[in-house]
Design a protein around this motif. Structure first.
Motif, PDB file in Angstrom:
ATOM      1  N   TRP A   1     -15.303 -10.001  -2.379  1.00 55.94           N
ATOM      2  CA  TRP A   1     -15.550  -9.385  -3.729  1.00 55.94           C
ATOM      3  C   TRP A   1     -16.901  -9.718  -4.234  1.00 55.94           C
ATOM      4  O   TRP A   1     -17.768 -10.416  -3.931  1.00 55.94           O
ATOM      5  CB  TRP A   1     -14.641  -9.811  -4.559  1.00 55.94           C
ATOM      6  CG  TRP A   1     -14.119  -8.594  -5.485  1.00 55.94           C
ATOM      7  CD1 TRP A   1     -14.479  -8.497  -7.097  1.00 55.94           C
ATOM      8  CD2 TRP A   1     -13.498  -7.411  -5.173  1.00 55.94           C
ATOM      9  NE1 TRP A   1     -14.066  -7.300  -7.386  1.00 55.94           N
ATOM     10  CE2 TRP A   1     -13.427  -6.575  -6.604  1.00 55.94           C
ATOM     11  CE3 TRP A   1     -12.742  -6.880  -4.241  1.00 55.94           C
ATOM     12  CZ2 TRP A   1     -12.764  -5.385  -6.499  1.00 55.94           C
ATOM     13  CZ3 TRP A   1     -12.231  -5.666  -4.213  1.00 55.94           C
ATOM     14  CH2 TRP A   1     -12.064  -4.963  -5.436  1.00 55.94           C
ATOM     15  N   GLU A   2     -17.449  -8.619  -4.976  1.00 56.84           N
ATOM     16  CA  GLU A   2     -18.658  -8.880  -5.745  1.00 56.84           C
ATOM     17  C   GLU A   2     -18.504 -10.185  -6.488  1.00 56.84           C
ATOM     18  O   GLU A   2     -17.799 -10.325  -7.387  1.00 56.84           O
ATOM     19  CB  GLU A   2     -18.975  -7.647  -6.672  1.00 56.84           C
ATOM     20  CG  GLU A   2     -20.431  -7.490  -7.255  1.00 56.84           C
ATOM     21  CD  GLU A   2     -20.567  -6.247  -8.069  1.00 56.84           C
ATOM     22  OE1 GLU A   2     -21.685  -5.644  -8.065  1.00 56.84           O
ATOM     23  OE2 GLU A   2     -19.678  -5.686  -8.292  1.00 56.84           O
ATOM     24  N   ILE A   3     -19.626 -10.965  -6.506  1.00 57.54           N
ATOM     25  CA  ILE A   3     -19.960 -12.200  -7.303  1.00 57.54           C
ATOM     26  C   ILE A   3     -20.846 -11.834  -8.579  1.00 57.54           C
ATOM     27  O   ILE A   3     -21.896 -11.522  -8.093  1.00 57.54           O
ATOM     28  CB  ILE A   3     -20.278 -13.300  -6.553  1.00 57.54           C
ATOM     29  CG1 ILE A   3     -19.192 -13.536  -5.355  1.00 57.54           C
ATOM     30  CG2 ILE A   3     -20.474 -14.553  -7.399  1.00 57.54           C
ATOM     31  CD1 ILE A   3     -19.636 -14.653  -4.535  1.00 57.54           C
ATOM     32  N   GLU A   4     -20.391 -11.964  -9.664  1.00 56.68           N
ATOM     33  CA  GLU A   4     -21.453 -11.506 -10.766  1.00 56.68           C
ATOM     34  C   GLU A   4     -21.972 -12.783 -11.721  1.00 56.68           C
ATOM     35  O   GLU A   4     -22.717 -12.608 -12.500  1.00 56.68           O
ATOM     36  CB  GLU A   4     -20.567 -10.850 -11.671  1.00 56.68           C
ATOM     37  CG  GLU A   4     -20.111  -9.369 -11.041  1.00 56.68           C
ATOM     38  CD  GLU A   4     -19.486  -8.401 -12.081  1.00 56.68           C
ATOM     39  OE1 GLU A   4     -20.329  -7.706 -12.574  1.00 56.68           O
ATOM     40  OE2 GLU A   4     -18.349  -8.535 -12.277  1.00 56.68           O
ATOM     41  N   THR A   5     -21.226 -14.038 -11.114  1.00 58.21           N
ATOM     42  CA  THR A   5     -21.744 -15.286 -11.963  1.00 58.21           C
ATOM     43  C   THR A   5     -21.848 -16.269 -10.723  1.00 58.21           C
ATOM     44  O   THR A   5     -21.293 -16.288  -9.916  1.00 58.21           O
ATOM     45  CB  THR A   5     -21.058 -15.765 -13.100  1.00 58.21           C
ATOM     46  OG1 THR A   5     -19.517 -15.889 -12.337  1.00 58.21           O
ATOM     47  CG2 THR A   5     -20.461 -14.678 -14.050  1.00 58.21           C
ATOM     48  N   PRO A   6     -22.692 -17.249 -11.258  1.00 59.47           N
ATOM     49  CA  PRO A   6     -23.007 -18.281 -10.064  1.00 59.47           C
ATOM     50  C   PRO A   6     -21.659 -19.114  -9.877  1.00 59.47           C
ATOM     51  O   PRO A   6     -20.904 -19.261 -10.878  1.00 59.47           O
ATOM     52  CB  PRO A   6     -24.018 -19.203 -10.727  1.00 59.47           C
ATOM     53  CG  PRO A   6     -24.660 -18.289 -11.834  1.00 59.47           C
ATOM     54  CD  PRO A   6     -23.806 -17.400 -12.473  1.00 59.47           C
ATOM     55  N   ILE A   7     -21.400 -19.478  -8.767  1.00 60.12           N
ATOM     56  CA  ILE A   7     -20.111 -20.179  -8.187  1.00 60.12           C
ATOM     57  C   ILE A   7     -20.517 -21.241  -7.272  1.00 60.12           C
ATOM     58  O   ILE A   7     -21.352 -21.103  -6.513  1.00 60.12           O
ATOM     59  CB  ILE A   7     -19.466 -19.285  -7.505  1.00 60.12           C
ATOM     60  CG1 ILE A   7     -18.925 -17.983  -8.375  1.00 60.12           C
ATOM     61  CG2 ILE A   7     -18.248 -20.088  -6.937  1.00 60.12           C
ATOM     62  CD1 ILE A   7     -18.054 -17.012  -7.468  1.00 60.12           C
ATOM     63  N   TYR A   8     -19.972 -22.320  -7.680  1.00 60.33           N
ATOM     64  CA  TYR A   8     -20.379 -23.804  -6.964  1.00 60.33           C
ATOM     65  C   TYR A   8     -19.021 -24.408  -6.417  1.00 60.33           C
ATOM     66  O   TYR A   8     -19.224 -25.572  -6.204  1.00 60.33           O
ATOM     67  CB  TYR A   8     -21.147 -24.830  -7.821  1.00 60.33           C
ATOM     68  CG  TYR A   8     -22.355 -24.097  -8.453  1.00 60.33           C
ATOM     69  CD1 TYR A   8     -23.358 -24.088  -7.864  1.00 60.33           C
ATOM     70  CD2 TYR A   8     -22.055 -23.569  -9.812  1.00 60.33           C
ATOM     71  CE1 TYR A   8     -24.822 -23.430  -8.447  1.00 60.33           C
ATOM     72  CE2 TYR A   8     -23.220 -22.934 -10.459  1.00 60.33           C
ATOM     73  CZ  TYR A   8     -24.660 -23.024  -9.900  1.00 60.33           C
ATOM     74  OH  TYR A   8     -25.539 -22.497 -10.444  1.00 60.33           O
ATOM     75  N   ASP A   9     -18.051 -23.574  -6.174  1.00 62.64           N
ATOM     76  CA  ASP A   9     -16.759 -24.147  -5.763  1.00 62.64           C
ATOM     77  C   ASP A   9     -16.451 -23.456  -4.323  1.00 62.64           C
ATOM     78  O   ASP A   9     -15.132 -22.920  -4.163  1.00 62.64           O
ATOM     79  CB  ASP A   9     -15.722 -24.319  -6.530  1.00 62.64           C
ATOM     80  CG  ASP A   9     -15.418 -23.021  -7.275  1.00 62.64           C
ATOM     81  OD1 ASP A   9     -16.171 -21.969  -6.835  1.00 62.64           O
ATOM     82  OD2 ASP A   9     -14.248 -22.806  -8.087  1.00 62.64           O
ATOM     83  N   PHE A  10     -17.309 -23.173  -3.439  1.00 64.41           N
ATOM     84  CA  PHE A  10     -16.756 -22.447  -2.340  1.00 64.41           C
ATOM     85  C   PHE A  10     -16.062 -23.454  -1.235  1.00 64.41           C
ATOM     86  O   PHE A  10     -16.558 -24.743  -1.106  1.00 64.41           O
ATOM     87  CB  PHE A  10     -17.935 -21.995  -1.437  1.00 64.41           C
ATOM     88  CG  PHE A  10     -18.544 -20.510  -2.184  1.00 64.41           C
ATOM     89  CD1 PHE A  10     -17.954 -19.401  -1.961  1.00 64.41           C
ATOM     90  CD2 PHE A  10     -19.716 -20.693  -3.052  1.00 64.41           C
ATOM     91  CE1 PHE A  10     -18.556 -18.212  -2.804  1.00 64.41           C
ATOM     92  CE2 PHE A  10     -20.452 -19.692  -3.652  1.00 64.41           C
ATOM     93  CZ  PHE A  10     -19.650 -18.355  -3.555  1.00 64.41           C
TER      94      PHE A  10
END
Length: 636
Positions: A175-184
């Protein structure tokens, strides 16, 4: 280099490509500079959706084009070729040293392993932006909507197919990511491929068959779907799709370009010429990456620089010790053979073919008349075909001027590797008239062809233990090329891989195809006849791991056994002053770049077995059969 962990609100690109309306219209390739914009605006209409897909299609080109193109890494990590630049430390020769998570993994002078990781997720990002917003624009029909969605599914699956065969279990973004994510987290490759199969079935149903050069076609979706079905063990579905494709896209069996009037050419020259890739009567091409001559936004493939020997290195000397070769011919010289720069290309020997590719697969009986092979003196060139052309030789009246090259008995290992080997001229010659030194110019390039579909069908019949039908499919390709037909008794996995090497040099992802076959062997337990009935398992595919991970023994995976048995470089003690050519069992899968793992501070991206950091791995997650992971109805 940004990683997938540092995504910000997505901006697709500053250069957006316009969609073409007419068949074979090149205007869609040209970038239309716009300011950065919000995807909510840019993807609110159909044109914006097509522009996003164009970004996916355009970025596919980067794998094949430029000096040190990424596809070279794919070829060098196989039995077909090795790194040939022997004048420096750093290139991917000793894989135990070059392929480490914190090494330089994305540079033309090292390896492009890291390119596949970062570009893979960039392509997934663009595809997801379309998938997430598919119901916002007002499409003219359900068919148009589904065609756009199907194309986006194809591009996401195209990247994931590569990632799961290069890196194994990888993060799954849907899905489109719109905010920073650090838990992949890493996801099980099999569950990713199962989801990709579902998406590709949708794409194969809805994406149109007739499209402009460079666009995603129904048959392109079908080829990728075939490969996914094969690795998942559904060979019957792959055969069904393959038969549907070749029925609509027969092989080109007669000469069909203006090249047929040129001397010393043949059907293979036609098929792989720029003219053929532009010709709309070419039924064989299923998907292309495009770069049209003299069109803004194009790029040069530089295949001659990469694949042709470094004949201009200065180390090729006449038998009487004089400098023999020059990029610039003597003034007034009119013989084309005295201008190897424009006759063959100014190579640097970066992609050094192995004896497996230049000799072993071209048998004196079965491939004697094969137009693709080294026995055809029009199709292939040897260093002995070149002539001493240094202007100083003519000026001084040296008798060696204009004579054919003779390999010096005292030529060093470095020079032998880089400057003295034969090459498939018909395949790599791409005129570069806008440049002084011809490295390989602007051209469309095949991604998928019907010839590969026949080879995949043959492989499916091999896995189904139906050698007669496998031989029949292989012979479609072989007879077109002028080779002798095979019988059921000839069929084994080695014969199938040899035919892929003959037909698909610089087209296929050779490493990926070997890994795909390795997974099928490991999952099915089928004995491998070319290695004495050896069997493989998923449990130790990358070897034992741990401190002894740099193992050289056979038996852990088919990729390793195949490369070591066929390459005359890897693990044979071949060395030059900078490195020795070595691979290990665990190199079947590449190291996940350390930066991707280290910046993912709240999650765990697994490292592959055999590389530092694998001891911190956790159980990979599984993609849910329904819903999404990051979007609506997310499982987590």
């Amino acid at each position: 280099m940004k990683t997938i962990m540092s995504y910000k609100k997505i901006s697709l690109a500053a250069a957006v490509l316009a969609i073409a309306a007419a068949s074979c219209n090149k205007e869609w390739l040209q970038p239309k500079p716009l300011s950065f914009y919000e995807p909510g605006i840019a993807l609110s209409n159909v044109k914006g959706m097509y522009s996003a897909l164009t970004t996916c299609e355009r970025n596919m080109r980067h794998e094949y084009f430029g000096d040190g193109a990424p596809i070279l890494t794919e070829i060098m990590q196989s039995e077909v070729a090795v790194e040939g630049t022997t004048d420096k430390a750093g290139p991917q020769m000793d894989m135990d040293a070059a392929l480490l998570p914190d090494a330089q993994l994305n540079h033309e002078n090292n390896t492009r392993v890291g390119w596949y990781w970062y570009e893979g997720y960039k392509g997934i990002k663009y595809a997801n932006s379309v998938i997430a917003r598919i119901d916002i624009p007002d499409f003219s029909s359900e068919a148009e909507r589904n065609a756009v969605l199907g194309s986006a599914y194809f591009h996401r699956a195209y990247r994931y197919f590569k990632l799961t065969h290069q890196f194994g279990d990888v993060p799954y973004l849907d899905w489109e990511i719109e905010t920073p994510i650090y838990d992949f987290y890493s996801y099980d490759r099999w569950s990713i491929l199962e989801r990709m199969r579902k998406d590709l079935e949708f794409a194969y149903e809805w994406v149109p068959e007739v499209v402009d050069r460079g666009r995603t076609s129904k048959s392109a979706c079908g080829v990728l779907l075939m490969k996914v079905c094969m690795v998942l063990g559904d060979f019957d579905r792959a055969i069904q799709i393959g038969n549907e494709i070749v029925a609509k896209h027969p092989l080109m069996k007669n000469r069909f370009t203006p090249n047929q009037s040129k001397p010393n050419t043949n059907l293979m020259f036609d098929l792989h010429s720029i003219e053929a890739k532009l010709d709309m009567s070419n039924t064989e091409g299923l998907m292309y990456v495009v770069s049209f001559p003299e069109v803004e936004g194009s790029d040069r493939i530089q295949i001659m620089r990469n694949a042709v020997p470094f004949w201009s290195s200065g180390n090729i000397r006449t038998p009487d010790g004089q400098a023999g070769m020059s990029i610039n011919p003597a003034a007034g010289e009119t013989d084309p053979e005295m201008d190897p720069n424009k006759t063959y290309g100014r190579g640097i020997g970066r992609l050094r073919s192995t004896s497996y590719f230049t000799s072993d697969i071209w048998r004196a009986d079965k491939e004697a008349n094969d137009m693709r092979g080294i026995h055809n003196r029009n199709s292939w060139r040897r260093m002995e075909d070149l002539k001493y052309n240094a202007p100083e030789l003519r000026d001084k009246g040296n008798p060696w001027y204009g004579k054919n090259l003779i390999k010096p008995a005292s030529m060093s290992v470095e020079d032998t590797i880089r400057t003295w080997y034969p090459w498939p001229h018909y395949k790599v010659f791409v005129p570069d008239p806008l440049q002084t030194q011809w490295a390989g110019g602007e051209t469309p390039w095949y991604v998928y062809r019907s010839a590969e579909v026949y080879l995949l069908i043959a492989e499916c019949y091999y896995w189904k233990d139906q050698p007669e039908l496998a031989a029949e499919a292989l012979n479609e390709v072989r007879l077109r090329a002028g080779a002798e037909p095979l019988t059921a008794a000839d069929i084994n996995i080695g014969e199938i891989l040899d035919e892929r090497a003959r037909e698909l040099y610089y087209e296929e992802n050779r490493h990926i195809e070997l890994v795909r076959i390795s997974y099928i062997y490991a999952r099915s337990g089928k004995p491998c006849e070319i290695f004495g009935g050896r069997t493989y398992t998923l449990q130790n595919l990358s070897g034992p791991g741990g401190a002894g991970s740099n193992v050289k023994q056979q038996g852990f995976n088919f990729w390793y056994d195949r490369v070591v048995s066929k390459s005359n470089f890897y693990n044979k003690g071949v060395r030059h002053k900078w490195a020795e050519y070595k691979i290990s069992v665990h190199h079947i899968l590449w190291p996940v770049p350390a930066n991707a793992i280290n910046t993912n501070i709240k999650g765990v991206i697994n490292q592959n077995i055999g590389y530092p950091g694998a001891e911190r791995n956790v159980e990979p997650r599984k993609v849910p059969e329904e819903g999404t992971v990051l979007g609506p109805q997310g499982a987590e």
